[in-house]
Scaffold this motif. Structure first.
Motif, short mmCIF file in Angstrom:
data_model
loop_
_atom_site.label_atom_id
_atom_site.label_comp_id
_atom_site.label_asym_id
_atom_site.label_seq_id
_atom_site.Cartn_x
_atom_site.Cartn_y
_atom_site.Cartn_z
N ARG A 75 1.95 13.85 -5.99
CA ARG A 75 3.02 12.95 -6.49
C ARG A 75 4.16 13.75 -7.11
NH1 ARG A 75 -1.01 8.47 -9.27
NH2 ARG A 75 -2.03 7.94 -7.31
N GLY A 76 5.30 13.10 -7.25
CA GLY A 76 6.45 13.72 -7.93
C GLY A 76 7.21 14.70 -7.07
N GLN A 77 6.96 14.66 -5.74
CA GLN A 77 7.65 15.59 -4.84
C GLN A 77 8.52 14.83 -3.84
OE1 GLN A 77 4.80 18.19 -2.91
NE2 GLN A 77 3.42 17.99 -4.65
N GLY A 78 8.67 13.54 -4.06
CA GLY A 78 9.53 12.76 -3.17
C GLY A 78 8.83 12.14 -1.98
N ILE A 79 7.49 12.29 -1.88
CA ILE A 79 6.78 11.76 -0.70
C ILE A 79 6.79 10.23 -0.70
CG2 ILE A 79 4.55 11.67 0.51
CD1 ILE A 79 3.96 14.48 -0.65
N GLY A 80 6.51 9.64 -1.85
CA GLY A 80 6.50 8.17 -1.93
C GLY A 80 7.87 7.60 -1.58
N SER A 81 8.93 8.19 -2.12
CA SER A 81 10.29 7.71 -1.83
C SER A 81 10.60 7.84 -0.34
CB SER A 81 11.33 8.51 -2.61
OG SER A 81 11.03 8.50 -3.97
N GLU A 82 10.23 8.96 0.24
CA GLU A 82 10.54 9.19 1.65
C GLU A 82 9.82 8.16 2.53
OE1 GLU A 82 12.74 10.91 3.10
OE2 GLU A 82 12.06 10.71 5.19
N ASP A 88 0.80 -1.23 0.00
CA ASP A 88 0.00 0.00 0.00
C ASP A 88 0.84 1.28 0.00
OD1 ASP A 88 -2.35 -1.53 0.06
OD2 ASP A 88 -2.35 -1.62 2.24
N VAL A 89 1.74 1.39 -0.96
CA VAL A 89 2.50 2.64 -1.14
C VAL A 89 1.65 3.54 -2.03
CG1 VAL A 89 4.67 3.67 -1.91
CG2 VAL A 89 4.67 1.34 -0.96
N LEU A 90 1.13 4.61 -1.45
CA LEU A 90 0.12 5.42 -2.13
C LEU A 90 0.32 6.90 -1.83
CD1 LEU A 90 -2.88 3.19 -1.04
CD2 LEU A 90 -2.39 3.76 -3.43
N GLU A 150 13.45 0.65 -8.01
CA GLU A 150 14.89 0.43 -8.27
C GLU A 150 15.72 1.57 -7.67
OE1 GLU A 150 15.31 -2.33 -12.24
OE2 GLU A 150 14.91 -0.22 -12.51
N ARG A 151 15.22 2.78 -7.78
CA ARG A 151 15.96 3.91 -7.21
C ARG A 151 16.08 3.80 -5.69
NH1 ARG A 151 13.56 6.84 -11.55
NH2 ARG A 151 11.68 7.22 -10.38
N LEU A 152 15.18 3.00 -5.09
CA LEU A 152 15.22 2.81 -3.64
C LEU A 152 16.01 1.56 -3.26
CD1 LEU A 152 11.54 3.86 -3.13
CD2 LEU A 152 13.48 4.99 -2.04
C1 LIG Z 1 4.09 5.13 -6.75
C2 LIG Z 1 3.78 6.40 -5.94
C3 LIG Z 1 3.47 6.00 -4.53
C4 LIG Z 1 4.99 7.31 -5.97
O1 LIG Z 1 4.75 8.39 -5.10
P1 LIG Z 1 5.47 9.82 -5.32
O2 LIG Z 1 5.27 10.62 -4.11
O3 LIG Z 1 5.05 10.40 -6.62
O4 LIG Z 1 6.98 9.32 -5.41
P2 LIG Z 1 8.27 10.23 -5.59
O5 LIG Z 1 7.88 11.64 -5.75
O6 LIG Z 1 9.18 9.88 -4.50
O7 LIG Z 1 8.84 9.68 -6.94
C5 LIG Z 1 7.97 9.62 -8.06
C6 LIG Z 1 8.57 10.32 -9.23
O8 LIG Z 1 8.82 11.70 -9.00
C7 LIG Z 1 10.20 11.99 -9.21
N1 LIG Z 1 10.61 12.86 -8.13
C8 LIG Z 1 11.09 12.49 -6.94
N2 LIG Z 1 11.39 13.57 -6.19
C9 LIG Z 1 11.04 14.63 -6.94
C10 LIG Z 1 11.08 16.03 -6.71
N3 LIG Z 1 11.55 16.55 -5.57
N4 LIG Z 1 10.60 16.84 -7.70
C11 LIG Z 1 10.13 16.31 -8.84
N5 LIG Z 1 10.09 15.01 -9.10
C12 LIG Z 1 10.54 14.19 -8.17
C13 LIG Z 1 10.90 10.70 -9.17
O9 LIG Z 1 11.99 10.70 -10.07
C14 LIG Z 1 9.85 9.70 -9.61
O10 LIG Z 1 9.82 9.48 -11.00
P3 LIG Z 1 9.08 8.19 -11.63
O11 LIG Z 1 7.66 8.58 -11.87
O12 LIG Z 1 9.81 7.94 -12.90
O13 LIG Z 1 9.18 7.06 -10.63
C15 LIG Z 1 2.58 7.16 -6.54
O14 LIG Z 1 2.82 7.39 -7.91
C16 LIG Z 1 1.25 6.44 -6.40
O15 LIG Z 1 0.57 6.57 -5.39
N6 LIG Z 1 0.86 5.70 -7.44
C17 LIG Z 1 -0.39 4.95 -7.44
C18 LIG Z 1 -0.31 3.75 -6.54
C19 LIG Z 1 0.86 2.85 -6.87
O16 LIG Z 1 1.08 2.48 -8.02
N7 LIG Z 1 1.59 2.48 -5.81
C20 LIG Z 1 2.73 1.59 -5.94
C21 LIG Z 1 2.23 0.24 -5.77
S1 LIG Z 1 3.50 -0.94 -5.92
#
Ligand SMILES: CC(C)(COP(=O)(O)OP(=O)(O)OC[C@H]1O[C@@H](n2cnc3c(N)ncnc32)[C@H](O)[C@@H]1OP(=O)(O)O)[C@@H](O)C(=O)NCCC(=O)NCCS
Length: 145
Positions: free
Chosen positions: A76-83, A68-70, A117-119
């Motif tokens: 999205r795209g601000q680093g929240i998912g990675s963090e 449940d990584v969501l 992979e980045r993680l």
């Molecule tokens: C997968 C998910 C959790 C990622 O969350 P996120 O907060 O967008 O993750 P991050 O911001 O850390 O990284 C996402 C992207 O933004 C980019 N990014 C990271 N930090 C960034 C920043 N400070 N500024 C701009 N972009 C950034 C990353 O390169 C990454 O690129 P990618 O799309 O090629 O992977 C989100 O897309 C999501 O909820 N998706 C739907 C549910 C899902 O698929 N969950 C995973 C199940 S396995």
């Protein structure tokens, strides 16, 4: 935007996050059990609003599963998912004693492989490691539910 990371999540926010990704909501009682039974739940908040979650199920020994990584689409795209994933991994790392190892599994959604992979995760299948497999066990709701 300041993001605060907490270790609690309510069922309504959990299911709202699932719906935002197009995932089916989980029965509330099962969702509560799943959150309570996780070794660690991370919830990301922005100005009091829950905008993301991730959790890890861990057996206390060598096996862990990230689920449940969501993150809400507009955050999205601000680093929240990675963090959030980094915090789950740091929690598991904090449990390692000399000679210990924990295998951390997850099922990547299609197209999310590079994110993991980045993680530090590796794709499967690869040499001598087959693809992940899964099975969903279900029981129909009572009629009238
Ligand atoms: C997968 C998910 C959790 C990622 O969350 P996120 O907060 O967008 O993750 P991050 O911001 O850390 O990284 C996402 C992207 O933004 C980019 N990014 C990271 N930090 C960034 C920043 N400070 N500024 C701009 N972009 C950034 C990353 O390169 C990454 O690129 P990618 O799309 O090629 O992977 C989100 O897309 C999501 O909820 N998706 C739907 C549910 C899902 O698929 N969950 C995973 C199940 S396995």
């Amino acid at each position: 935007m300041r993001i605060v990371y907490l270790s609690e999540l309510d069922v309504e926010d959990y299911n709202a996050l699932r719906r935002s990704a197009g995932w089916a909501p989980v029965h509330p009682a099962q969702a509560r059990a799943g959150l309570d039974g996780s070794a660690l739940v991370v919830a990301a908040q922005s100005e009091g609003k829950t905008v993301g979650t991730a959790r890890v199920v861990w057996d206390g020994g060598p096996a862990a599963l990230i689920k449940d990584v969501l993150v809400l689409p507009e955050y999205r795209g601000q680093g929240i998912g990675s963090e959030m994933v980094r915090r789950l991994l740091a929690f598991l790392e904090s449990k390692l004693e000399p000679g210990y190892a924990i295998s951390v599994d997850l099922m990547a959604s299609e197209g999310r492989e590079a994110f993991y992979e980045r993680l530090g995760f590796s794709r499967r299948p690869r040499e001598r490691r087959g693809p992940g497999m899964d099975l969903v066990l279900k029981k129909a709701p009572h009629s009238g539910e």
